[in-house]
Design a protein around this motif. Structure first.
Motif, PDB file in Angstrom:
ATOM      1  N   TYR A 157       0.819  -1.205   0.000  1.00  0.00           N
ATOM      2  CA  TYR A 157       0.000   0.000   0.000  1.00  0.00           C
ATOM      3  C   TYR A 157       0.857   1.262   0.000  1.00  0.00           C
ATOM      4  CZ  TYR A 157      -4.408  -2.414   0.887  1.00  0.00           C
ATOM      5  OH  TYR A 157      -5.530  -3.184   0.778  1.00  0.00           O
ATOM      6  N   LYS A 158       2.004   1.198   0.643  1.00  0.00           N
ATOM      7  CA  LYS A 158       2.912   2.352   0.696  1.00  0.00           C
ATOM      8  C   LYS A 158       3.922   2.349  -0.447  1.00  0.00           C
ATOM      9  CE  LYS A 158       1.871   4.447   4.584  1.00  0.00           C
ATOM     10  NZ  LYS A 158       1.588   5.847   4.693  1.00  0.00           N
ATOM     11  N   LYS A 159       3.818   1.355  -1.331  1.00  0.00           N
ATOM     12  CA  LYS A 159       4.740   1.188  -2.464  1.00  0.00           C
ATOM     13  C   LYS A 159       6.185   1.009  -1.986  1.00  0.00           C
ATOM     14  CE  LYS A 159       1.828   3.548  -5.798  1.00  0.00           C
ATOM     15  NZ  LYS A 159       0.694   2.852  -5.390  1.00  0.00           N
ATOM     16  N   MET A 160       6.339   0.251  -0.911  1.00  0.00           N
ATOM     17  CA  MET A 160       7.661  -0.004  -0.330  1.00  0.00           C
ATOM     18  C   MET A 160       8.023  -1.487  -0.352  1.00  0.00           C
ATOM     19  SD  MET A 160       7.238   2.519   3.007  1.00  0.00           S
ATOM     20  CE  MET A 160       7.785   1.252   4.052  1.00  0.00           C
ATOM     21  N   ASP A 161       7.273  -2.305  -1.079  1.00  0.00           N
ATOM     22  CA  ASP A 161       7.474  -3.739  -0.947  1.00  0.00           C
ATOM     23  C   ASP A 161       8.455  -4.351  -1.942  1.00  0.00           C
ATOM     24  OD1 ASP A 161       5.851  -3.639  -3.232  1.00  0.00           O
ATOM     25  OD2 ASP A 161       4.989  -5.595  -2.755  1.00  0.00           O
ATOM     26  N   ARG A 162       8.816  -3.625  -2.976  1.00  0.00           N
ATOM     27  CA  ARG A 162       9.744  -4.111  -4.004  1.00  0.00           C
ATOM     28  C   ARG A 162       9.324  -5.475  -4.561  1.00  0.00           C
ATOM     29  NH1 ARG A 162      15.236  -2.462  -0.922  1.00  0.00           N
ATOM     30  NH2 ARG A 162      14.892  -0.238  -1.022  1.00  0.00           N
ATOM     31  N   LYS A 163       8.047  -5.624  -4.796  1.00  0.00           N
ATOM     32  CA  LYS A 163       7.430  -6.829  -5.367  1.00  0.00           C
ATOM     33  C   LYS A 163       7.492  -8.050  -4.443  1.00  0.00           C
ATOM     34  CE  LYS A 163       7.736  -5.490 -10.150  1.00  0.00           C
ATOM     35  NZ  LYS A 163       7.974  -5.898 -11.505  1.00  0.00           N
ATOM     36  N   TRP A 164       7.766  -7.852  -3.161  1.00  0.00           N
ATOM     37  CA  TRP A 164       7.819  -8.992  -2.236  1.00  0.00           C
ATOM     38  C   TRP A 164       6.430  -9.582  -2.031  1.00  0.00           C
ATOM     39  CZ3 TRP A 164      11.735 -11.817  -1.327  1.00  0.00           C
ATOM     40  CH2 TRP A 164      13.009 -11.280  -1.399  1.00  0.00           C
ATOM     41  N   HIS A 165       5.408  -8.764  -2.082  1.00  0.00           N
ATOM     42  CA  HIS A 165       4.052  -9.270  -1.905  1.00  0.00           C
ATOM     43  C   HIS A 165       3.710 -10.236  -3.036  1.00  0.00           C
ATOM     44  CE1 HIS A 165      -0.055  -9.343  -0.483  1.00  0.00           C
ATOM     45  NE2 HIS A 165      -0.501  -8.994  -1.679  1.00  0.00           N
ATOM     46  N   LEU A 166       4.022  -9.852  -4.245  1.00  0.00           N
ATOM     47  CA  LEU A 166       3.749 -10.713  -5.396  1.00  0.00           C
ATOM     48  C   LEU A 166       4.596 -11.978  -5.350  1.00  0.00           C
ATOM     49  CD1 LEU A 166       2.336 -11.139  -8.130  1.00  0.00           C
ATOM     50  CD2 LEU A 166       4.225  -9.900  -9.171  1.00  0.00           C
ATOM     51  N   ARG A 167       5.865 -11.832  -5.071  1.00  0.00           N
ATOM     52  CA  ARG A 167       6.758 -12.994  -5.055  1.00  0.00           C
ATOM     53  C   ARG A 167       6.406 -13.988  -3.957  1.00  0.00           C
ATOM     54  NH1 ARG A 167      12.003  -9.222  -5.734  1.00  0.00           N
ATOM     55  NH2 ARG A 167      11.835  -8.892  -7.972  1.00  0.00           N
ATOM     56  N   SER A 168       6.202 -13.496  -2.757  1.00  0.00           N
ATOM     57  CA  SER A 168       5.851 -14.409  -1.665  1.00  0.00           C
ATOM     58  C   SER A 168       4.437 -14.962  -1.871  1.00  0.00           C
ATOM     59  CB  SER A 168       5.975 -13.722  -0.306  1.00  0.00           C
ATOM     60  OG  SER A 168       5.190 -12.565  -0.250  1.00  0.00           O
ATOM     61  N   GLY A 169       3.564 -14.189  -2.479  1.00  0.00           N
ATOM     62  CA  GLY A 169       2.228 -14.679  -2.798  1.00  0.00           C
ATOM     63  C   GLY A 169       2.245 -15.794  -3.816  1.00  0.00           C
ATOM     64  N   ILE A 170       3.086 -15.670  -4.829  1.00  0.00           N
ATOM     65  CA  ILE A 170       3.210 -16.729  -5.832  1.00  0.00           C
ATOM     66  C   ILE A 170       3.819 -17.979  -5.207  1.00  0.00           C
ATOM     67  CG2 ILE A 170       4.453 -17.406  -7.932  1.00  0.00           C
ATOM     68  CD1 ILE A 170       3.996 -14.540  -8.950  1.00  0.00           C
ATOM     69  N   ALA A 171       4.833 -17.799  -4.378  1.00  0.00           N
ATOM     70  CA  ALA A 171       5.434 -18.956  -3.695  1.00  0.00           C
ATOM     71  C   ALA A 171       4.393 -19.656  -2.824  1.00  0.00           C
ATOM     72  CB  ALA A 171       6.628 -18.512  -2.854  1.00  0.00           C
ATOM     73  N   PHE A 172       3.600 -18.859  -2.089  1.00  0.00           N
ATOM     74  CA  PHE A 172       2.543 -19.457  -1.270  1.00  0.00           C
ATOM     75  C   PHE A 172       1.528 -20.175  -2.142  1.00  0.00           C
ATOM     76  CE2 PHE A 172      -1.826 -18.983   0.268  1.00  0.00           C
ATOM     77  CZ  PHE A 172      -1.771 -19.882   1.312  1.00  0.00           C
ATOM     78  N   ALA A 173       1.129 -19.560  -3.258  1.00  0.00           N
ATOM     79  CA  ALA A 173       0.119 -20.167  -4.129  1.00  0.00           C
ATOM     80  C   ALA A 173       0.596 -21.521  -4.656  1.00  0.00           C
ATOM     81  CB  ALA A 173      -0.203 -19.230  -5.291  1.00  0.00           C
ATOM     82  N   VAL A 174       1.846 -21.606  -5.068  1.00  0.00           N
ATOM     83  CA  VAL A 174       2.379 -22.874  -5.580  1.00  0.00           C
ATOM     84  C   VAL A 174       2.381 -23.925  -4.468  1.00  0.00           C
ATOM     85  CG1 VAL A 174       4.477 -23.995  -6.433  1.00  0.00           C
ATOM     86  CG2 VAL A 174       3.725 -21.822  -7.427  1.00  0.00           C
ATOM     87  N   LEU A 175       2.900 -23.563  -3.301  1.00  0.00           N
ATOM     88  CA  LEU A 175       2.937 -24.515  -2.187  1.00  0.00           C
ATOM     89  C   LEU A 175       1.528 -24.874  -1.713  1.00  0.00           C
ATOM     90  CD1 LEU A 175       5.940 -23.012  -0.244  1.00  0.00           C
ATOM     91  CD2 LEU A 175       5.878 -25.206  -1.445  1.00  0.00           C
ATOM     92  N   PHE A 176       0.630 -23.917  -1.730  1.00  0.00           N
ATOM     93  CA  PHE A 176      -0.756 -24.169  -1.330  1.00  0.00           C
ATOM     94  C   PHE A 176      -1.420 -25.144  -2.304  1.00  0.00           C
ATOM     95  CE2 PHE A 176      -5.284 -23.093  -1.344  1.00  0.00           C
ATOM     96  CZ  PHE A 176      -5.577 -23.248  -0.011  1.00  0.00           C
ATOM     97  N   LEU A 177      -1.184 -24.966  -3.599  1.00  0.00           N
ATOM     98  CA  LEU A 177      -1.749 -25.879  -4.584  1.00  0.00           C
ATOM     99  C   LEU A 177      -1.183 -27.287  -4.430  1.00  0.00           C
ATOM    100  CD1 LEU A 177      -1.862 -23.556  -7.710  1.00  0.00           C
ATOM    101  CD2 LEU A 177      -3.804 -24.388  -6.373  1.00  0.00           C
ATOM    102  N   ILE A 178       0.107 -27.376  -4.149  1.00  0.00           N
ATOM    103  CA  ILE A 178       0.712 -28.694  -3.893  1.00  0.00           C
ATOM    104  C   ILE A 178       0.063 -29.331  -2.674  1.00  0.00           C
ATOM    105  CG2 ILE A 178       2.843 -29.830  -3.132  1.00  0.00           C
ATOM    106  CD1 ILE A 178       4.353 -27.819  -4.954  1.00  0.00           C
ATOM    107  N   HIS A 179      -0.089 -28.557  -1.616  1.00  0.00           N
ATOM    108  CA  HIS A 179      -0.705 -29.093  -0.392  1.00  0.00           C
ATOM    109  C   HIS A 179      -2.155 -29.492  -0.621  1.00  0.00           C
ATOM    110  CE1 HIS A 179      -1.883 -29.505   3.777  1.00  0.00           C
ATOM    111  NE2 HIS A 179      -2.807 -28.573   3.610  1.00  0.00           N
ATOM    112  N   SER A 180      -2.884 -28.690  -1.384  1.00  0.00           N
ATOM    113  CA  SER A 180      -4.312 -28.941  -1.577  1.00  0.00           C
ATOM    114  C   SER A 180      -4.615 -30.125  -2.475  1.00  0.00           C
ATOM    115  CB  SER A 180      -4.980 -27.700  -2.174  1.00  0.00           C
ATOM    116  OG  SER A 180      -4.927 -26.643  -1.277  1.00  0.00           O
ATOM    117  N   PHE A 181      -3.821 -30.315  -3.503  1.00  0.00           N
ATOM    118  CA  PHE A 181      -4.192 -31.290  -4.516  1.00  0.00           C
ATOM    119  C   PHE A 181      -3.304 -32.510  -4.611  1.00  0.00           C
ATOM    120  CE2 PHE A 181      -6.126 -27.314  -6.049  1.00  0.00           C
ATOM    121  CZ  PHE A 181      -7.446 -27.728  -6.016  1.00  0.00           C
ATOM    122  N   LEU A 182      -2.241 -32.578  -3.854  1.00  0.00           N
ATOM    123  CA  LEU A 182      -1.401 -33.791  -3.903  1.00  0.00           C
ATOM    124  C   LEU A 182      -1.526 -34.598  -2.648  1.00  0.00           C
ATOM    125  CD1 LEU A 182       1.871 -32.573  -5.613  1.00  0.00           C
ATOM    126  CD2 LEU A 182      -0.045 -33.772  -6.620  1.00  0.00           C
TER     127      LEU A 182
END
Length: 182
Positions: A157-182
Motif C-alpha cells: 500500500y505504501k509502495k515499499m514492498d519491491r514486489k515482495w508481496h507478489l513474489r511471496s504470494g506466488i510462492a505461497f500459491a504454488v505450495l498451497f496448490l501442492i498441499h491442496s491437490f497432492l
C-alpha cells in the motif's frame, strides 16, 4: 517537505476507499476464528481423534481454498488483460476490466478471511494430531511462506514492498496448490 510528502505521511497504511472493507473483513475473520476456536476447545479428546473431526478441519481447508482462489483471481485476470490475443477484443476487455475491478476491490478482504480459515485449519490439524507425512509438511511449509504475504501487502500500500508481496504470494500459491491437490 513538499505537500505530496506531507499528504503521504498523513495517509494511513490502508487507503481510505479500502479501509472500511478491510476493517469489516478483519472483524468477520476475528468473529469466525473466535466462534470456531471456542467450538474446537469444547470438543472431547475422543471427538478430536475421530473421522468426523477430520471432516471438520478439512472443511476449514476447503473454505480457505475457495477464498485463496478468489484472491488469486485478481492476478490471473491482470495477466489475461495483458495478453496479445485480446488487442482487438473491446467487449471482452471491457468485461474483463469489470471483473478485474471487482477482484481488486475484494482481494484484501477475501485474503483476510482466507487467512482466518487457514489458521483454523492449522489449529484443528494440530489438535487432531500432526503426523510427519507429505500433506502435513507441505501445509506447514506453505503456512511459513504465507507469513510474509500480509506484511508485505501492507508495505505494498505504501509502495515499499519491491514486489515482495507478489513474489511471496506466488510462492505461497504454488505450495498451497501442492498441499491442496497432492
Amino acid at each position: 517537505m513538499s505537500t505530496r510528502e506531507i499528504k503521504v505521511q498523513k495517509q494511513g497504511w490502508i487507503p481510505k476507499k479500502e479501509r472500511i472493507w478491510v476493517i469489516v473483513a478483519i472483524m468477520v475473520a476475528a468473529l469466525i476464528m473466535l466462534w470456531e476456536l471456542k467450538g474446537l476447545l469444547q470438543l472431547s479428546f475422543t471427538t478430536l481423534h475421530s473421522r468426523q473431526f477430520e471432516h471438520t478441519f478439512k472443511g476449514f481447508g476447503s473454505n480457505a481454498r475457495i477464498a485463496v482462489f478468489f484472491v488469486l483471481a485478481y492476478y490471473v485476470l491482470l495477466r489475461v488483460m495483458k495478453l496479445r490475443h485480446l488487442k482487438g477484443q473491446v467487449k471482452v476487455k471491457k468485461w474483463l476490466s469489470t471483473l478485474l475491478r471487482f477482484a481488486r476491490k475484494w482481494h484484501t478482504p477475501a485474503a483476510i478471511i482466507a487467512i482466518a480459515f487457514i489458521v483454523l485449519h492449522t489449529v484443528a490439524v494440530f489438535m487432531h494430531g500432526f503426523k510427519f507425512d507429505f500433506n502435513n509438511i507441505s501445509g506447514l511449509i506453505s503456512l511459513v511462506v504465507l507469513l510474509p504475504v500480509p506484511i508485505s501487502g501492507l508495505f505494498r500500500y505504501k509502495k515499499m514492498d519491491r514486489k515482495w508481496h507478489l513474489r511471496s504470494g506466488i510462492a505461497f500459491a504454488v505450495l498451497f496448490l501442492i498441499h491442496s491437490f497432492l
